[in-house]
Design an enzyme around this catalytic site. Structure first.
Site, PDB file in Angstrom:
ATOM      1  N   GLU A 136      -5.110   1.994   2.394  1.00  0.00           N
ATOM      2  CA  GLU A 136      -5.149   1.039   3.268  1.00  0.00           C
ATOM      3  C   GLU A 136      -5.023   1.194   4.762  1.00  0.00           C
ATOM      4  O   GLU A 136      -5.776   0.744   5.496  1.00  0.00           O
ATOM      5  CB  GLU A 136      -3.758   0.105   3.250  1.00  0.00           C
ATOM      6  CG  GLU A 136      -3.943  -1.313   3.969  1.00  0.00           C
ATOM      7  CD  GLU A 136      -3.290  -0.984   5.563  1.00  0.00           C
ATOM      8  OE1 GLU A 136      -3.786  -2.010   6.235  1.00  0.00           O
ATOM      9  OE2 GLU A 136      -2.631  -0.309   5.873  1.00  0.00           O
ATOM     10  N   GLU A 137      -4.314   2.362   5.226  1.00  0.00           N
ATOM     11  CA  GLU A 137      -4.209   2.977   6.370  1.00  0.00           C
ATOM     12  C   GLU A 137      -5.976   3.299   7.157  1.00  0.00           C
ATOM     13  O   GLU A 137      -5.852   2.934   8.266  1.00  0.00           O
ATOM     14  CB  GLU A 137      -3.545   3.862   6.589  1.00  0.00           C
ATOM     15  CG  GLU A 137      -1.966   3.374   6.358  1.00  0.00           C
ATOM     16  CD  GLU A 137      -1.450   2.521   7.413  1.00  0.00           C
ATOM     17  OE1 GLU A 137      -2.165   2.201   8.455  1.00  0.00           O
ATOM     18  OE2 GLU A 137      -0.298   2.051   7.281  1.00  0.00           O
ATOM     19  N   ASP A 195       3.146  -6.301   3.300  1.00  0.00           N
ATOM     20  CA  ASP A 195       2.838  -5.398   4.356  1.00  0.00           C
ATOM     21  C   ASP A 195       3.215  -5.566   5.750  1.00  0.00           C
ATOM     22  O   ASP A 195       2.310  -5.227   6.605  1.00  0.00           O
ATOM     23  CB  ASP A 195       1.096  -5.050   4.287  1.00  0.00           C
ATOM     24  CG  ASP A 195       0.861  -3.937   4.901  1.00  0.00           C
ATOM     25  OD1 ASP A 195       1.655  -2.822   5.364  1.00  0.00           O
ATOM     26  OD2 ASP A 195      -0.342  -3.623   5.311  1.00  0.00           O
ATOM     27  N   ASP A 230       6.204   0.748   6.652  1.00  0.00           N
ATOM     28  CA  ASP A 230       4.749   0.674   6.376  1.00  0.00           C
ATOM     29  C   ASP A 230       4.206   1.800   5.530  1.00  0.00           C
ATOM     30  O   ASP A 230       3.691   2.900   6.108  1.00  0.00           O
ATOM     31  CB  ASP A 230       4.046   0.683   7.786  1.00  0.00           C
ATOM     32  CG  ASP A 230       2.836   0.531   7.771  1.00  0.00           C
ATOM     33  OD1 ASP A 230       2.165  -0.448   6.892  1.00  0.00           O
ATOM     34  OD2 ASP A 230       1.730   0.797   8.853  1.00  0.00           O
ATOM     35  N   HIS A 243       0.742  -1.317  -0.068  1.00  0.00           N
ATOM     36  CA  HIS A 243      -0.080  -0.106   0.045  1.00  0.00           C
ATOM     37  C   HIS A 243       0.992   1.238   0.134  1.00  0.00           C
ATOM     38  O   HIS A 243       1.773   1.104   0.699  1.00  0.00           O
ATOM     39  CB  HIS A 243      -1.132   0.083   1.219  1.00  0.00           C
ATOM     40  CG  HIS A 243      -0.425  -0.274   2.482  1.00  0.00           C
ATOM     41  ND1 HIS A 243      -0.114   1.334   3.255  1.00  0.00           N
ATOM     42  CD2 HIS A 243      -0.493  -0.733   3.441  1.00  0.00           C
ATOM     43  CE1 HIS A 243       0.445   1.129   4.265  1.00  0.00           C
ATOM     44  NE2 HIS A 243       0.330  -0.182   4.542  1.00  0.00           N
ATOM     45  N   HIS A 286       3.690   2.978  12.288  1.00  0.00           N
ATOM     46  CA  HIS A 286       2.585   4.224  12.705  1.00  0.00           C
ATOM     47  C   HIS A 286       3.226   5.281  13.374  1.00  0.00           C
ATOM     48  O   HIS A 286       2.701   6.262  14.208  1.00  0.00           O
ATOM     49  CB  HIS A 286       1.525   4.005  13.190  1.00  0.00           C
ATOM     50  CG  HIS A 286       0.649   3.187  12.629  1.00  0.00           C
ATOM     51  ND1 HIS A 286      -0.659   2.529  12.765  1.00  0.00           N
ATOM     52  CD2 HIS A 286       0.598   2.508  11.334  1.00  0.00           C
ATOM     53  CE1 HIS A 286      -1.099   1.711  11.902  1.00  0.00           C
ATOM     54  NE2 HIS A 286      -0.437   1.749  10.948  1.00  0.00           N
TER      55      HIS A 286
END
Length: 461
Positions: A330-331, A358, A296, A284, A428
Protein backbone atom coordinates in the site's frame (compact mmCIF):
# COMPACT_ATOMS: atom_id res chain seq x y z
CA UNK A 1 -37.78 25.38 25.24
CA UNK A 2 -37.08 22.98 22.37
CA UNK A 3 -34.33 20.51 23.18
CA UNK A 4 -32.01 18.99 20.57
CA UNK A 5 -32.36 15.20 20.41
CA UNK A 6 -29.36 13.19 19.19
CA UNK A 7 -29.97 11.29 15.92
CA UNK A 8 -28.91 8.05 17.63
CA UNK A 9 -31.78 8.47 20.12
CA UNK A 10 -34.22 9.08 17.31
CA UNK A 11 -33.03 5.95 15.57
CA UNK A 12 -33.37 3.90 18.74
CA UNK A 13 -36.89 5.26 19.19
CA UNK A 14 -37.68 4.40 15.59
CA UNK A 15 -36.41 0.86 16.04
CA UNK A 16 -38.50 0.24 19.12
CA UNK A 17 -41.54 1.81 17.48
CA UNK A 18 -41.52 -0.99 14.90
CA UNK A 19 -43.51 -4.23 15.27
CA UNK A 20 -42.41 -6.75 17.89
CA UNK A 21 -40.39 -8.89 15.47
CA UNK A 22 -38.15 -5.89 14.69
CA UNK A 23 -37.72 -5.21 18.41
CA UNK A 24 -36.79 -8.85 18.85
CA UNK A 25 -34.23 -8.62 16.05
CA UNK A 26 -32.72 -5.49 17.60
CA UNK A 27 -32.41 -7.23 20.95
CA UNK A 28 -30.82 -10.30 19.35
CA UNK A 29 -28.29 -8.20 17.46
CA UNK A 30 -27.52 -6.06 20.49
CA UNK A 31 -26.91 -9.15 22.60
CA UNK A 32 -24.58 -10.73 20.06
CA UNK A 33 -22.60 -7.51 19.51
CA UNK A 34 -22.09 -7.25 23.27
CA UNK A 35 -20.69 -10.77 23.20
CA UNK A 36 -18.26 -9.67 20.49
CA UNK A 37 -16.99 -6.75 22.56
CA UNK A 38 -16.87 -8.83 25.75
CA UNK A 39 -14.75 -11.50 24.06
CA UNK A 40 -12.46 -8.91 22.47
CA UNK A 41 -11.86 -7.06 25.73
CA UNK A 42 -11.36 -10.15 27.90
CA UNK A 43 -9.65 -12.67 25.59
CA UNK A 44 -8.47 -10.54 22.67
CA UNK A 45 -5.38 -11.64 20.74
CA UNK A 46 -4.43 -8.73 18.43
CA UNK A 47 -2.12 -7.00 20.93
CA UNK A 48 0.19 -10.00 21.19
CA UNK A 49 0.09 -10.57 17.44
CA UNK A 50 1.03 -6.94 16.92
CA UNK A 51 3.84 -7.17 19.46
CA UNK A 52 5.48 -9.91 17.39
CA UNK A 53 4.78 -8.20 14.07
CA UNK A 54 6.19 -4.90 15.33
CA UNK A 55 9.06 -5.82 17.66
CA UNK A 56 10.23 -9.19 16.33
CA UNK A 57 9.78 -8.38 12.64
CA UNK A 58 9.70 -4.56 12.53
CA UNK A 59 9.72 -2.46 9.36
CA UNK A 60 8.17 -4.23 6.39
CA UNK A 61 8.77 -2.19 3.26
CA UNK A 62 7.77 -4.01 0.07
CA UNK A 63 10.45 -6.37 -1.19
CA UNK A 64 12.30 -6.42 2.13
CA UNK A 65 13.16 -9.34 4.37
CA UNK A 66 10.79 -7.88 6.96
CA UNK A 67 7.89 -7.97 4.49
CA UNK A 68 8.61 -11.62 3.68
CA UNK A 69 8.69 -12.51 7.38
CA UNK A 70 5.39 -10.69 7.92
CA UNK A 71 3.77 -12.75 5.15
CA UNK A 72 4.90 -15.98 6.79
CA UNK A 73 3.87 -14.82 10.26
CA UNK A 74 0.33 -13.69 9.43
CA UNK A 75 -0.22 -16.85 7.37
CA UNK A 76 0.84 -18.86 10.44
CA UNK A 77 -1.47 -16.90 12.76
CA UNK A 78 -4.54 -17.51 10.63
CA UNK A 79 -3.74 -21.19 10.25
CA UNK A 80 -3.35 -21.49 14.02
CA UNK A 81 -6.80 -19.92 14.40
CA UNK A 82 -8.18 -22.69 12.16
CA UNK A 83 -9.67 -20.47 9.51
CA UNK A 84 -11.37 -22.60 6.87
CA UNK A 85 -8.84 -21.62 4.24
CA UNK A 86 -5.56 -19.66 4.36
CA UNK A 87 -3.65 -18.91 1.19
CA UNK A 88 -1.07 -16.61 -0.36
CA UNK A 89 -1.77 -14.51 -3.44
CA UNK A 90 1.39 -13.65 -5.45
CA UNK A 91 2.06 -9.93 -5.97
CA UNK A 92 4.91 -8.22 -7.82
CA UNK A 93 6.03 -5.21 -5.80
CA UNK A 94 8.47 -2.27 -6.07
CA UNK A 95 11.70 -2.68 -4.13
CA UNK A 96 13.16 0.62 -2.94
CA UNK A 97 15.87 0.59 -0.27
CA UNK A 98 17.11 3.40 1.94
CA UNK A 99 20.71 2.27 2.32
CA UNK A 100 23.05 3.92 4.80
CA UNK A 101 21.45 6.55 7.05
CA UNK A 102 21.11 10.08 5.65
CA UNK A 103 23.19 13.07 6.75
CA UNK A 104 22.17 16.74 6.67
CA UNK A 105 23.57 20.06 7.93
CA UNK A 106 22.50 23.69 8.00
CA UNK A 107 25.38 26.12 7.71
CA UNK A 108 24.67 28.97 10.13
CA UNK A 109 27.24 31.71 10.79
CA UNK A 110 30.14 29.45 9.83
CA UNK A 111 28.70 26.71 12.05
CA UNK A 112 27.52 23.33 10.79
CA UNK A 113 24.31 22.22 12.58
CA UNK A 114 23.11 18.65 12.08
CA UNK A 115 19.39 18.17 11.38
CA UNK A 116 17.36 14.94 11.00
CA UNK A 117 16.21 14.01 7.49
CA UNK A 118 14.91 10.89 5.78
CA UNK A 119 14.92 10.16 2.07
CA UNK A 120 11.43 9.98 0.62
CA UNK A 121 10.39 6.63 -0.78
CA UNK A 122 11.18 6.42 -4.47
CA UNK A 123 13.78 9.18 -4.36
CA UNK A 124 17.15 8.85 -6.04
CA UNK A 125 20.36 9.16 -4.07
CA UNK A 126 22.55 12.22 -3.93
CA UNK A 127 26.05 11.98 -5.36
CA UNK A 128 28.37 10.12 -2.98
CA UNK A 129 29.83 13.43 -1.82
CA UNK A 130 26.33 14.85 -1.19
CA UNK A 131 24.77 18.13 -2.32
CA UNK A 132 25.40 21.56 -0.84
CA UNK A 133 23.61 24.65 -2.10
CA UNK A 134 21.66 27.74 -1.16
CA UNK A 135 18.05 27.21 -0.19
CA UNK A 136 14.80 28.66 -1.54
CA UNK A 137 11.88 28.35 0.91
CA UNK A 138 8.34 28.18 -0.49
CA UNK A 139 4.89 27.41 0.83
CA UNK A 140 3.30 26.03 -2.33
CA UNK A 141 3.80 25.34 -6.01
CA UNK A 142 2.31 28.65 -7.15
CA UNK A 143 4.87 30.53 -5.07
CA UNK A 144 7.64 28.34 -6.49
CA UNK A 145 6.59 28.91 -10.10
CA UNK A 146 6.35 32.65 -9.52
CA UNK A 147 10.05 32.70 -8.59
CA UNK A 148 10.98 31.34 -12.01
CA UNK A 149 13.99 29.38 -13.17
CA UNK A 150 16.40 32.28 -12.69
CA UNK A 151 15.95 32.26 -8.91
CA UNK A 152 15.55 28.48 -8.42
CA UNK A 153 18.17 26.89 -10.70
CA UNK A 154 21.11 25.40 -8.85
CA UNK A 155 19.42 25.68 -5.46
CA UNK A 156 17.67 23.34 -3.03
CA UNK A 157 13.94 24.00 -2.77
CA UNK A 158 12.56 23.80 0.76
CA UNK A 159 8.79 23.13 0.94
CA UNK A 160 7.72 24.36 4.37
CA UNK A 161 3.91 24.47 4.40
CA UNK A 162 2.76 22.86 7.66
CA UNK A 163 -0.33 20.75 8.13
CA UNK A 164 -3.16 23.10 9.06
CA UNK A 165 -3.56 22.84 12.86
CA UNK A 166 -7.09 24.28 12.72
CA UNK A 167 -8.39 21.21 10.89
CA UNK A 168 -10.02 19.07 13.57
CA UNK A 169 -9.80 16.03 11.31
CA UNK A 170 -6.05 15.61 10.94
CA UNK A 171 -6.53 13.59 7.74
CA UNK A 172 -7.96 16.75 6.18
CA UNK A 173 -4.86 18.62 7.35
CA UNK A 174 -2.65 15.90 5.85
CA UNK A 175 -4.50 16.06 2.54
CA UNK A 176 -3.93 19.81 2.44
CA UNK A 177 -0.14 19.51 2.76
CA UNK A 178 0.97 16.19 1.28
CA UNK A 179 1.18 17.41 -2.33
CA UNK A 180 4.57 18.91 -1.38
CA UNK A 181 5.86 15.44 -0.56
CA UNK A 182 4.35 13.70 -3.54
CA UNK A 183 5.14 16.20 -6.31
CA UNK A 184 7.63 18.63 -4.81
CA UNK A 185 10.67 17.11 -6.52
CA UNK A 186 9.04 17.30 -9.93
CA UNK A 187 7.99 20.93 -9.52
CA UNK A 188 11.43 21.92 -8.23
CA UNK A 189 13.26 20.01 -10.97
CA UNK A 190 11.25 21.79 -13.69
CA UNK A 191 12.92 25.02 -12.59
CA UNK A 192 16.43 23.61 -12.36
CA UNK A 193 16.66 22.85 -8.61
CA UNK A 194 19.35 20.37 -7.58
CA UNK A 195 17.39 18.92 -4.66
CA UNK A 196 14.21 19.21 -2.61
CA UNK A 197 13.60 19.16 1.14
CA UNK A 198 10.05 18.77 2.48
CA UNK A 199 8.70 19.58 5.93
CA UNK A 200 7.53 16.37 7.60
CA UNK A 201 3.81 15.60 7.46
CA UNK A 202 2.96 15.93 11.15
CA UNK A 203 1.29 18.49 13.39
CA UNK A 204 3.86 17.82 16.09
CA UNK A 205 7.17 19.62 16.62
CA UNK A 206 9.80 16.91 17.11
CA UNK A 207 13.04 15.51 15.76
CA UNK A 208 11.54 12.60 13.79
CA UNK A 209 11.58 12.96 10.01
CA UNK A 210 8.44 11.41 8.50
CA UNK A 211 9.10 9.61 5.23
CA UNK A 212 6.50 8.65 2.60
CA UNK A 213 6.11 8.10 -1.09
CA UNK A 214 7.04 10.59 -3.81
CA UNK A 215 6.98 10.38 -7.59
CA UNK A 216 8.82 11.89 -10.52
CA UNK A 217 7.06 13.43 -13.48
CA UNK A 218 7.84 12.32 -17.00
CA UNK A 219 10.66 14.17 -18.71
CA UNK A 220 12.06 16.04 -15.70
CA UNK A 221 15.45 15.48 -14.03
CA UNK A 222 15.42 13.09 -11.06
CA UNK A 223 16.59 15.15 -8.13
CA UNK A 224 17.11 13.74 -4.60
CA UNK A 225 14.34 14.51 -2.13
CA UNK A 226 14.10 14.11 1.64
CA UNK A 227 11.78 14.94 4.53
CA UNK A 228 13.18 17.10 7.32
CA UNK A 229 11.89 16.89 10.91
CA UNK A 230 9.58 19.70 11.96
CA UNK A 231 12.14 21.01 14.46
CA UNK A 232 14.70 20.94 11.67
CA UNK A 233 12.28 22.77 9.37
CA UNK A 234 11.73 25.47 11.97
CA UNK A 235 15.49 25.94 12.37
CA UNK A 236 16.10 26.06 8.63
CA UNK A 237 13.30 28.60 8.14
CA UNK A 238 14.66 30.77 10.97
CA UNK A 239 18.15 30.61 9.47
CA UNK A 240 16.83 31.71 6.08
CA UNK A 241 15.02 34.68 7.60
CA UNK A 242 18.23 35.78 9.27
CA UNK A 243 20.44 35.00 6.26
CA UNK A 244 18.80 34.34 2.87
CA UNK A 245 22.14 32.95 1.65
CA UNK A 246 22.01 30.06 4.16
CA UNK A 247 23.30 26.84 2.67
CA UNK A 248 22.09 23.30 3.23
CA UNK A 249 23.94 20.01 2.77
CA UNK A 250 22.45 16.54 2.51
CA UNK A 251 23.61 13.10 1.50
CA UNK A 252 21.48 9.98 1.00
CA UNK A 253 22.14 6.52 -0.40
CA UNK A 254 18.78 5.14 -1.51
CA UNK A 255 18.18 3.14 -4.68
CA UNK A 256 15.42 1.36 -6.56
CA UNK A 257 16.02 -2.35 -7.17
CA UNK A 258 14.19 -4.64 -9.64
CA UNK A 259 10.59 -5.58 -8.85
CA UNK A 260 10.32 -8.25 -6.17
CA UNK A 261 8.05 -11.21 -5.49
CA UNK A 262 5.69 -10.92 -2.54
CA UNK A 263 2.17 -11.90 -1.46
CA UNK A 264 -1.18 -10.85 -0.12
CA UNK A 265 -2.14 -13.10 2.79
CA UNK A 266 -5.77 -14.23 2.88
CA UNK A 267 -7.71 -16.09 5.57
CA UNK A 268 -11.26 -17.24 4.97
CA UNK A 269 -14.41 -18.38 6.79
CA UNK A 270 -16.64 -20.16 4.31
CA UNK A 271 -20.21 -18.97 3.96
CA UNK A 272 -23.47 -20.90 3.88
CA UNK A 273 -26.60 -19.84 2.04
CA UNK A 274 -24.89 -16.92 0.27
CA UNK A 275 -21.36 -18.32 0.03
CA UNK A 276 -20.77 -16.78 -3.40
CA UNK A 277 -20.97 -13.30 -1.86
CA UNK A 278 -17.77 -12.14 -0.13
CA UNK A 279 -17.18 -9.69 2.71
CA UNK A 280 -13.57 -8.56 3.07
CA UNK A 281 -11.91 -7.01 6.12
CA UNK A 282 -8.27 -5.99 5.90
CA UNK A 283 -5.25 -3.78 6.41
CA UNK A 284 -1.90 -3.41 4.65
CA UNK A 285 0.97 -5.61 5.76
CA UNK A 286 3.81 -3.47 4.42
CA UNK A 287 5.16 -0.46 6.33
CA UNK A 288 7.87 2.12 5.96
CA UNK A 289 11.30 1.15 7.19
CA UNK A 290 12.02 3.83 9.79
CA UNK A 291 9.82 2.45 12.59
CA UNK A 292 7.99 -0.77 13.39
CA UNK A 293 4.80 -0.03 11.47
CA UNK A 294 2.65 -0.57 14.55
CA UNK A 295 -0.08 2.00 13.83
CA UNK A 296 0.55 2.05 10.06
CA UNK A 297 -0.66 -0.54 9.48
CA UNK A 298 0.18 -3.47 11.70
CA UNK A 299 -2.82 -2.52 13.83
CA UNK A 300 -5.21 -2.80 10.88
CA UNK A 301 -3.86 -6.23 9.94
CA UNK A 302 -4.21 -7.78 13.39
CA UNK A 303 -7.63 -6.15 13.85
CA UNK A 304 -8.80 -7.79 10.61
CA UNK A 305 -7.63 -11.23 11.74
CA UNK A 306 -9.15 -10.67 15.18
CA UNK A 307 -12.51 -9.65 13.68
CA UNK A 308 -12.86 -13.09 12.08
CA UNK A 309 -11.45 -14.86 15.14
CA UNK A 310 -14.10 -13.22 17.32
CA UNK A 311 -16.94 -14.44 15.11
CA UNK A 312 -15.46 -17.92 14.92
CA UNK A 313 -14.88 -18.08 18.69
CA UNK A 314 -18.51 -17.13 19.35
CA UNK A 315 -19.72 -19.94 17.11
CA UNK A 316 -21.11 -17.66 14.45
CA UNK A 317 -21.94 -19.38 11.14
CA UNK A 318 -21.72 -16.82 8.34
CA UNK A 319 -24.15 -16.75 5.45
CA UNK A 320 -21.53 -15.16 3.24
CA UNK A 321 -17.84 -15.93 2.77
CA UNK A 322 -15.71 -13.78 5.09
CA UNK A 323 -12.09 -12.93 4.27
CA UNK A 324 -9.33 -11.25 6.23
CA UNK A 325 -6.83 -9.84 3.72
CA UNK A 326 -3.32 -8.59 4.49
CA UNK A 327 -2.63 -6.38 1.47
CA UNK A 328 1.00 -5.92 0.38
CA UNK A 329 2.49 -2.68 -0.98
CA UNK A 330 0.00 0.00 0.00
CA UNK A 331 2.76 2.44 0.94
CA UNK A 332 4.54 2.72 -2.39
CA UNK A 333 2.43 1.23 -5.13
CA UNK A 334 -0.93 -0.31 -4.11
CA UNK A 335 0.01 -3.47 -5.98
CA UNK A 336 -1.64 -5.71 -3.39
CA UNK A 337 -5.04 -4.04 -3.58
CA UNK A 338 -4.95 -3.88 -7.37
CA UNK A 339 -3.87 -7.52 -7.67
CA UNK A 340 -6.63 -8.67 -5.32
CA UNK A 341 -9.30 -6.78 -7.25
CA UNK A 342 -7.98 -7.96 -10.62
CA UNK A 343 -8.10 -11.55 -9.40
CA UNK A 344 -11.64 -11.08 -8.11
CA UNK A 345 -12.71 -9.70 -11.48
CA UNK A 346 -11.03 -12.54 -13.40
CA UNK A 347 -12.73 -15.14 -11.18
CA UNK A 348 -16.05 -13.26 -11.37
CA UNK A 349 -16.17 -13.11 -7.57
CA UNK A 350 -18.94 -10.98 -6.09
CA UNK A 351 -17.76 -8.77 -3.21
CA UNK A 352 -20.69 -7.46 -1.24
CA UNK A 353 -18.63 -5.23 1.06
CA UNK A 354 -15.06 -4.45 2.06
CA UNK A 355 -13.90 -2.95 5.36
CA UNK A 356 -10.43 -1.46 5.87
CA UNK A 357 -8.55 -0.31 8.95
CA UNK A 358 -5.66 1.99 7.99
CA UNK A 359 -5.88 4.97 10.32
CA UNK A 360 -4.07 3.60 13.35
CA UNK A 361 -5.08 1.57 16.35
CA UNK A 362 -6.74 4.41 18.25
CA UNK A 363 -10.21 4.61 19.84
CA UNK A 364 -12.81 3.74 17.17
CA UNK A 365 -15.43 6.42 16.48
CA UNK A 366 -17.33 4.98 13.52
CA UNK A 367 -17.10 4.04 9.86
CA UNK A 368 -16.83 6.00 6.64
CA UNK A 369 -19.10 4.61 3.94
CA UNK A 370 -18.89 4.61 0.13
CA UNK A 371 -22.00 3.24 -1.54
CA UNK A 372 -25.42 4.14 -2.88
CA UNK A 373 -27.83 6.29 -0.89
CA UNK A 374 -29.90 3.19 -0.12
CA UNK A 375 -26.86 1.27 1.10
CA UNK A 376 -25.77 4.16 3.30
CA UNK A 377 -29.25 4.41 4.76
CA UNK A 378 -29.19 0.72 5.66
CA UNK A 379 -25.79 1.02 7.36
CA UNK A 380 -26.68 4.24 9.20
CA UNK A 381 -29.86 2.61 10.51
CA UNK A 382 -27.61 0.36 12.62
CA UNK A 383 -26.29 3.36 14.55
CA UNK A 384 -28.16 2.43 17.78
CA UNK A 385 -26.31 -0.89 17.88
CA UNK A 386 -22.92 0.86 17.71
CA UNK A 387 -23.62 3.84 19.94
CA UNK A 388 -23.10 2.00 23.26
CA UNK A 389 -19.50 1.44 22.20
CA UNK A 390 -18.75 5.05 21.30
CA UNK A 391 -19.20 4.66 17.54
CA UNK A 392 -21.34 7.66 16.64
CA UNK A 393 -19.90 8.50 13.20
CA UNK A 394 -21.50 6.46 10.44
CA UNK A 395 -21.48 7.74 6.89
CA UNK A 396 -18.98 10.55 6.44
CA UNK A 397 -15.59 9.52 5.07
CA UNK A 398 -14.24 6.96 2.66
CA UNK A 399 -13.21 3.33 2.57
CA UNK A 400 -9.50 2.86 2.06
CA UNK A 401 -6.78 2.74 -0.58
CA UNK A 402 -6.46 -1.05 -0.80
CA UNK A 403 -10.19 -1.77 -1.04
CA UNK A 404 -10.80 1.13 -3.42
CA UNK A 405 -10.54 -1.03 -6.58
CA UNK A 406 -13.28 -3.32 -5.22
CA UNK A 407 -15.60 -0.32 -5.14
CA UNK A 408 -15.32 -0.14 -8.91
CA UNK A 409 -16.71 -3.68 -8.98
CA UNK A 410 -19.77 -2.73 -6.92
CA UNK A 411 -18.65 -3.48 -3.37
CA UNK A 412 -19.78 -1.18 -0.57
CA UNK A 413 -16.63 0.27 1.02
CA UNK A 414 -16.23 1.01 4.72
CA UNK A 415 -13.26 2.55 6.51
CA UNK A 416 -12.86 2.24 10.27
CA UNK A 417 -12.59 5.76 11.70
CA UNK A 418 -10.55 6.03 14.90
CA UNK A 419 -9.74 9.22 16.79
CA UNK A 420 -7.26 10.96 14.48
CA UNK A 421 -5.59 13.47 16.80
CA UNK A 422 -2.41 11.48 17.50
CA UNK A 423 -2.07 9.50 14.30
CA UNK A 424 0.30 11.87 12.51
CA UNK A 425 2.58 11.99 15.54
CA UNK A 426 3.69 8.53 14.41
CA UNK A 427 2.81 8.27 10.71
CA UNK A 428 5.80 7.12 8.60
CA UNK A 429 8.29 7.91 11.38
CA UNK A 430 10.67 6.01 13.66
CA UNK A 431 8.23 6.79 16.49
CA UNK A 432 5.65 4.36 15.04
CA UNK A 433 6.47 1.58 17.49
CA UNK A 434 4.57 -0.97 19.54
CA UNK A 435 4.93 1.21 22.66
CA UNK A 436 2.58 3.73 21.02
CA UNK A 437 -0.28 1.20 20.94
CA UNK A 438 -3.08 0.95 23.51
CA UNK A 439 -4.21 -2.65 23.99
CA UNK A 440 -7.78 -1.65 24.79
CA UNK A 441 -8.14 0.76 21.87
CA UNK A 442 -6.77 -1.89 19.51
CA UNK A 443 -9.27 -4.46 20.77
CA UNK A 444 -12.18 -2.00 20.53
CA UNK A 445 -11.38 -1.42 16.86
CA UNK A 446 -11.29 -5.14 16.10
CA UNK A 447 -14.62 -5.68 17.86
CA UNK A 448 -16.17 -2.78 15.93
CA UNK A 449 -15.21 -4.35 12.62
CA UNK A 450 -16.46 -7.77 13.73
CA UNK A 451 -19.82 -6.21 14.67
CA UNK A 452 -20.08 -4.53 11.28
CA UNK A 453 -19.26 -7.78 9.48
CA UNK A 454 -21.95 -9.57 11.50
CA UNK A 455 -24.63 -7.03 10.58
CA UNK A 456 -23.73 -6.91 6.88
CA UNK A 457 -23.63 -10.70 6.71
CA UNK A 458 -26.93 -11.02 8.55
CA UNK A 459 -28.94 -8.46 6.63
CA UNK A 460 -27.04 -7.73 3.40
CA UNK A 461 -28.12 -4.75 1.30
Amino acid sequence: MIKFIRPAFLLVTAVFAQPSFVQSSFQKDSTFIKKIFDEALTNGKPYEWLRILSTDIGGRLSGSEGAAKAVSYTEKVMKEENFDRVFLQPVKVPHWVRGKAETAFIFVNDKKISVPIAALGGSVATPVEGIQAEVIEVQNFLELRALGKEKVAGKIVFFNRPMDPTKLNTFDAYAGAVDQRGNGATEAAKLGAVGAIVRSMTTRLDDFPHTGGMRYGVGVPLIPTAAISTNGAELLSKSLRENPKTQFYFQQNCETLPMADSHNVIGEMKGGTHASEIIVVGGHLDSWDLGQGAHDDGSGCVQAIEALRLLKKLGYTPKRTLRAVMFMNEENGLRGGITYADSASAKKEMHLAAIESDRGGFTPLGFGIVGTAEQKTRLISWQPLFSPYGLHELGKGGGGADIGPLGQQGAVLLGLIPDSQRYFDYHHAASDTFEAISKRELEMGAASMAAMIYLIDTYGF
